[in-house]
Design a protein around this motif. Sequence first.
Motif, PDB file in Angstrom:
ATOM      1  N   ARG A 164     -11.171  -6.717  14.254  1.00  0.00           N
ATOM      2  CA  ARG A 164     -12.474  -6.961  14.904  1.00  0.00           C
ATOM      3  C   ARG A 164     -12.620  -6.087  16.147  1.00  0.00           C
ATOM      4  N   ARG A 165     -11.538  -5.843  16.824  1.00  0.00           N
ATOM      5  CA  ARG A 165     -11.601  -5.055  18.058  1.00  0.00           C
ATOM      6  C   ARG A 165     -11.632  -3.557  17.782  1.00  0.00           C
ATOM      7  N   TYR A 166     -10.937  -3.134  16.728  1.00  0.00           N
ATOM      8  CA  TYR A 166     -10.844  -1.705  16.404  1.00  0.00           C
ATOM      9  C   TYR A 166     -11.172  -1.500  14.919  1.00  0.00           C
ATOM     10  N   PRO A 167     -12.427  -1.668  14.543  1.00  0.00           N
ATOM     11  CA  PRO A 167     -12.784  -1.626  13.114  1.00  0.00           C
ATOM     12  C   PRO A 167     -12.576  -0.269  12.460  1.00  0.00           C
ATOM     13  N   GLY A 168     -12.480   0.804  13.240  1.00  0.00           N
ATOM     14  CA  GLY A 168     -12.292   2.125  12.665  1.00  0.00           C
ATOM     15  C   GLY A 168     -10.859   2.458  12.326  1.00  0.00           C
ATOM     16  N   ILE A 169      -9.913   1.612  12.713  1.00  0.00           N
ATOM     17  CA  ILE A 169      -8.502   1.860  12.433  1.00  0.00           C
ATOM     18  C   ILE A 169      -8.128   1.207  11.107  1.00  0.00           C
ATOM     19  N   GLU A 170      -7.670   2.019  10.167  1.00  0.00           N
ATOM     20  CA  GLU A 170      -7.224   1.494   8.877  1.00  0.00           C
ATOM     21  C   GLU A 170      -5.784   1.000   9.003  1.00  0.00           C
ATOM     22  N   LEU A 171      -5.551  -0.229   8.583  1.00  0.00           N
ATOM     23  CA  LEU A 171      -4.223  -0.825   8.659  1.00  0.00           C
ATOM     24  C   LEU A 171      -3.567  -0.786   7.282  1.00  0.00           C
ATOM     25  N   SER A 172      -2.369  -0.249   7.242  1.00  0.00           N
ATOM     26  CA  SER A 172      -1.580  -0.214   6.009  1.00  0.00           C
ATOM     27  C   SER A 172      -0.307  -1.005   6.259  1.00  0.00           C
ATOM     28  N   VAL A 173      -0.135  -2.123   5.540  1.00  0.00           N
ATOM     29  CA  VAL A 173       0.995  -3.024   5.791  1.00  0.00           C
ATOM     30  C   VAL A 173       1.882  -3.098   4.556  1.00  0.00           C
ATOM     31  N   ALA A 174       3.145  -2.710   4.721  1.00  0.00           N
ATOM     32  CA  ALA A 174       4.150  -2.867   3.673  1.00  0.00           C
ATOM     33  C   ALA A 174       5.002  -4.084   4.005  1.00  0.00           C
ATOM     34  N   ILE A 175       5.545  -4.719   2.977  1.00  0.00           N
ATOM     35  CA  ILE A 175       6.361  -5.916   3.149  1.00  0.00           C
ATOM     36  C   ILE A 175       7.756  -5.654   2.611  1.00  0.00           C
ATOM     37  N   ASP A 176       8.763  -6.009   3.415  1.00  0.00           N
ATOM     38  CA  ASP A 176      10.148  -5.847   2.996  1.00  0.00           C
ATOM     39  C   ASP A 176      10.986  -6.839   3.788  1.00  0.00           C
ATOM     40  N   ASN A 177      12.255  -6.995   3.427  1.00  0.00           N
ATOM     41  CA  ASN A 177      13.101  -7.833   4.257  1.00  0.00           C
ATOM     42  C   ASN A 177      13.482  -7.052   5.522  1.00  0.00           C
ATOM     43  N   THR A 178      14.240  -7.702   6.387  1.00  0.00           N
ATOM     44  CA  THR A 178      14.526  -7.096   7.692  1.00  0.00           C
ATOM     45  C   THR A 178      15.205  -5.739   7.555  1.00  0.00           C
ATOM     46  N   GLU A 179      16.199  -5.641   6.696  1.00  0.00           N
ATOM     47  CA  GLU A 179      16.901  -4.367   6.543  1.00  0.00           C
ATOM     48  C   GLU A 179      15.984  -3.296   5.962  1.00  0.00           C
ATOM     49  N   GLY A 180      15.170  -3.666   4.971  1.00  0.00           N
ATOM     50  CA  GLY A 180      14.251  -2.703   4.372  1.00  0.00           C
ATOM     51  C   GLY A 180      13.194  -2.240   5.355  1.00  0.00           C
ATOM     52  N   ALA A 181      12.706  -3.166   6.199  1.00  0.00           N
ATOM     53  CA  ALA A 181      11.704  -2.797   7.196  1.00  0.00           C
ATOM     54  C   ALA A 181      12.285  -1.815   8.212  1.00  0.00           C
ATOM     55  N   ALA A 182      13.507  -2.073   8.632  1.00  0.00           N
ATOM     56  CA  ALA A 182      14.158  -1.155   9.574  1.00  0.00           C
ATOM     57  C   ALA A 182      14.339   0.219   8.959  1.00  0.00           C
ATOM     58  N   ARG A 183      14.682   0.256   7.682  1.00  0.00           N
ATOM     59  CA  ARG A 183      14.865   1.537   6.998  1.00  0.00           C
ATOM     60  C   ARG A 183      13.543   2.307   6.928  1.00  0.00           C
ATOM     61  N   ALA A 184      12.439   1.593   6.687  1.00  0.00           N
ATOM     62  CA  ALA A 184      11.132   2.249   6.611  1.00  0.00           C
ATOM     63  C   ALA A 184      10.755   2.887   7.944  1.00  0.00           C
ATOM     64  N   VAL A 185      11.028   2.205   9.043  1.00  0.00           N
ATOM     65  CA  VAL A 185      10.735   2.776  10.366  1.00  0.00           C
ATOM     66  C   VAL A 185      11.657   3.956  10.646  1.00  0.00           C
ATOM     67  N   LEU A 186      12.906   3.826  10.263  1.00  0.00           N
ATOM     68  CA  LEU A 186      13.879   4.896  10.495  1.00  0.00           C
ATOM     69  C   LEU A 186      13.475   6.172   9.756  1.00  0.00           C
ATOM     70  N   LEU A 187      12.957   6.028   8.543  1.00  0.00           N
ATOM     71  CA  LEU A 187      12.586   7.184   7.734  1.00  0.00           C
ATOM     72  C   LEU A 187      11.183   7.702   8.041  1.00  0.00           C
ATOM     73  N   GLY A 188      10.435   7.005   8.886  1.00  0.00           N
ATOM     74  CA  GLY A 188       9.088   7.448   9.220  1.00  0.00           C
ATOM     75  C   GLY A 188       8.026   6.972   8.249  1.00  0.00           C
ATOM     76  N   ASP A 189       8.377   6.074   7.321  1.00  0.00           N
ATOM     77  CA  ASP A 189       7.371   5.539   6.403  1.00  0.00           C
ATOM     78  C   ASP A 189       6.435   4.562   7.101  1.00  0.00           C
ATOM     79  N   ALA A 190       6.862   4.025   8.224  1.00  0.00           N
ATOM     80  CA  ALA A 190       6.029   3.128   9.033  1.00  0.00           C
ATOM     81  C   ALA A 190       6.252   3.468  10.498  1.00  0.00           C
ATOM     82  N   GLU A 191       5.185   3.403  11.284  1.00  0.00           N
ATOM     83  CA  GLU A 191       5.323   3.667  12.721  1.00  0.00           C
ATOM     84  C   GLU A 191       5.901   2.464  13.449  1.00  0.00           C
ATOM     85  N   LEU A 192       5.509   1.277  13.014  1.00  0.00           N
ATOM     86  CA  LEU A 192       5.862   0.051  13.720  1.00  0.00           C
ATOM     87  C   LEU A 192       6.372  -0.972  12.722  1.00  0.00           C
ATOM     88  N   GLY A 193       7.474  -1.627  13.049  1.00  0.00           N
ATOM     89  CA  GLY A 193       8.016  -2.679  12.213  1.00  0.00           C
ATOM     90  C   GLY A 193       8.035  -3.999  12.953  1.00  0.00           C
TER      91      GLY A 193
END
Length: 296
Positions: A115-144
Motif C-alpha cells: 500500500r505504501r510502495y505500490p510500484g515495487i514488485e515483491l517476489s517471495v520465495a519460500i524455503d527452510n532456514t538453511e535454504g533461505a540462507a543459501r539463496a541470500v548467499l548466492l544472490g537469488d534473494a536480496e533479503l532473507g
Amino acid sequence: MTLEQLRIFVEVARREHVTRAAQALNVTQSAASGAIAALEARHDVKLFHRVGRGIELTDAGRMFLEEAQAVLARAASAEQALADYGGLKRGTLRLVASQTIAGYWLPERLAVFHRRYPGIELSVAIDNTEGAARAVLLGDAELGLIEGAIDDPALAQWPVAKDRMVMVGPKPVEAVTNDWLAGAPWIMREGGSGTRSTFEAAVRDRGLDPAALNIALTLPSNEAVLAAVRAGVGHGVLSALVVGPSIEARALHALPFHLPERPFFGIRHKERYRGKAGDALLGVIKAYDQQPDWVI
C-alpha cells in the motif's frame, strides 16, 4: 561522443545559432563551437552549412539530429528510471522467507508495504532456514527472513521479531517428563528447519538426545505437521502463529512444556548492494507491532 556534445548539437540545430544555443545551455560560445567541431572532426562530416552569419543543417546534420534526439530521450528515460528506483516508485524486491514467516507472519506486513510502495514488485520465495540462507548467499534473494540463527561470516544477521513455540497434541497431557518425551510419537519438520532445530535444542536442554525421540513422521511443511497432529498421529512443536487457531478451536491442546521465545532474523549478504526497497520493507516491519492475541 558525449551526451553533452549531443545536447549542444541539438540545441544549435534547433536555434540555428551557436551563441543563442550556448546561452540557453549556460555554456560559453567557445564550448558550444568546440563541441560541434569535435563531432565534425571525429567523423569527418559537416553537420552545418555556414551561410553568412547564420547556420543551417546539412543532409548529414538532419539525419544526425533525429538520432541525437532519440539518444537524449533514452538517456532522459534512463535517468528518470533511476530516480524512480531511488524514490521507490518502481523496482523489484526479491525476498526469501522460511515457512512460518512466509505463511503466517509476513503477509500482513507485505500488505502494508504494498500500500505504501505500490510500484515495487515483491517476489517471495519460500524455503527452510538453511535454504533461505543459501539463496541470500548466492544472490537469488536480496533479503532473507528466517527462524533460526545462521553461522556464516558472509551474511549479516539481526533479530526482527520474536516467536513463541508451542508443544501440541490431540489430547491434554498432565506432565511432560523426560520419559514421556522419549516414548511419545513425534511429527517433525525436515532437517534444516528452524522449527525443528528449536525443538531439538529444548530437548537437549532437558538432557535428552533428540536422536532418541520416537519420530513417527518427518514432514516438509507446518501445515502437514499440523494436519498429522490433528489427525492423532502424534505430537508436534510448532509456532503459536501456526497452532493458535487450532488451540482456540479446541482441536488441539497446548502441552505443559516450556519453550523459550525464538527470534525471527533478517539476513543480507554483507558485500552486496543494499537496495532502498529492502530498507523500506525493514522499516515497515520495525513499525508493525500488531500481533495476534494468541501469541504468548
